[in-house]
Design an enzyme around this catalytic site. Structure first.
Site, PDB file in Angstrom:
ATOM      1  N   HIS A 142      20.868 -26.150  20.283  1.00 17.86           N
ATOM      2  CA  HIS A 142      22.148 -26.819  20.056  1.00 17.86           C
ATOM      3  C   HIS A 142      23.006 -25.959  19.143  1.00 17.86           C
ATOM      4  O   HIS A 142      22.475 -25.160  18.355  1.00 17.86           O
ATOM      5  CB  HIS A 142      21.928 -28.184  19.388  1.00 17.86           C
ATOM      6  CG  HIS A 142      20.922 -29.044  20.065  1.00 17.86           C
ATOM      7  ND1 HIS A 142      21.193 -29.786  21.184  1.00 17.86           N
ATOM      8  CD2 HIS A 142      19.610 -29.256  19.793  1.00 17.86           C
ATOM      9  CE1 HIS A 142      20.105 -30.433  21.561  1.00 17.86           C
ATOM     10  NE2 HIS A 142      19.125 -30.134  20.739  1.00 17.86           N
ATOM     11  N   LYS A 155      11.032 -14.790  17.029  1.00 21.53           N
ATOM     12  CA  LYS A 155      11.382 -13.528  17.688  1.00 21.53           C
ATOM     13  C   LYS A 155      10.269 -13.155  18.651  1.00 21.53           C
ATOM     14  O   LYS A 155       9.124 -13.576  18.501  1.00 21.53           O
ATOM     15  CB  LYS A 155      11.550 -12.417  16.655  1.00 21.53           C
ATOM     16  CG  LYS A 155      12.734 -12.654  15.746  1.00 21.53           C
ATOM     17  CD  LYS A 155      12.965 -11.501  14.812  1.00 21.53           C
ATOM     18  CE  LYS A 155      14.203 -11.848  13.993  1.00 21.53           C
ATOM     19  NZ  LYS A 155      14.493 -10.945  12.941  1.00 21.53           N
ATOM     20  N   LYS A 189      -0.898  -6.873  12.748  1.00 21.84           N
ATOM     21  CA  LYS A 189      -1.954  -5.935  13.113  1.00 21.84           C
ATOM     22  C   LYS A 189      -1.953  -5.696  14.608  1.00 21.84           C
ATOM     23  O   LYS A 189      -1.769  -6.626  15.392  1.00 21.84           O
ATOM     24  CB  LYS A 189      -3.293  -6.518  12.661  1.00 21.84           C
ATOM     25  CG  LYS A 189      -4.507  -5.666  12.903  1.00 21.84           C
ATOM     26  CD  LYS A 189      -5.681  -6.230  12.131  1.00 21.84           C
ATOM     27  CE  LYS A 189      -6.817  -6.609  12.990  1.00 21.84           C
ATOM     28  NZ  LYS A 189      -7.984  -7.069  12.262  1.00 21.84           N
TER      29      LYS A 189
END
Length: 191
Positions: free
Chosen positions: A114, A172, A189
């Protein structure tokens, strides 16, 4: 003119209270109710319900109850993937999960978003208050383990052979072959 259903899948602003979308939503809720109430030993009935609910469910998929989603038809799950209890997949756009996945309890996958500003997010439609909504797909690769209580934001791609630590907030994209965790989730890692 595009339907609200097509606008939703194209990531454009759409009306989530459109009659076609509401009917898809109600159909999904009936199937979810049936799945969540199904005897855990009745594997054939559970499989039948999931094949009606989900857009694609390959062999060996196991979804623990309770399970929740918005429409179901926008979810594709690859073979031998295990989805543990209390997962929420808000599939206003495509959610694709590859094969051999492990999705721990309370994982939440969101595709809807939104506007940040309230004045852009909220509007009146007659006497009803509505919310501008758009969507982005979520793609999860093969052999991925997502730890419990993790949240995956709209538009995220997670590569193959990834482990996401419990309690992560994935904001992300995550590349293949890594361990990532945290809030926000970060690669820690190579695997």
């Amino acid at each position: 003119m595009k339907s609200n259903h097509q606008k939703m899948l194209d990531g454009e602003a759409y009306d989530s209270r459109d009659p076609e979308l509401l009917e898809l939503y109600h159909q999904a809720k009936a199937l979810i109710l049936a799945h969540n109430a199904c005897d855990s030993r009745d594997l054939a009935r559970r499989r039948e319900i999931l094949s009606q609910l989900l857009g694609k469910v390959e062999k060996g998929v196991w979804i623990e109850t309770p399970f929740y989603c918005d429409y179901g038809v926008n979810i594709e799950i690859g073979e031998n993937t295990f989805v543990n209890s209390n997962c929420i997949f808000l599939d206003d756009n495509k959610i694709r999960i590859g094969k051999n996945g492990l999705i721990a309890p309370y994982v939440q996958i969101y595709t809807a978003t939104h506007p940040l500003k309230a004045s852009e997010r909220i509007y009146q439609d007659g006497e009803s208050t509505r919310y501008h909504t758009s969507t982005q797909p979520v793609i999860i690769g093969d052999n991925v383990w997502i730890g419990g209580n993790s949240v995956i934001f709209p538009g995220i791609c997670i590569g193959d052979n990834v482990t996401i630590g419990a309690g992560s907030v994935v904001t992300k994209d995550i590349p293949s072959d890594v361990l990532a965790f945290g809030n926000p989730c970060k690669v820690v890692k190579q695997l």
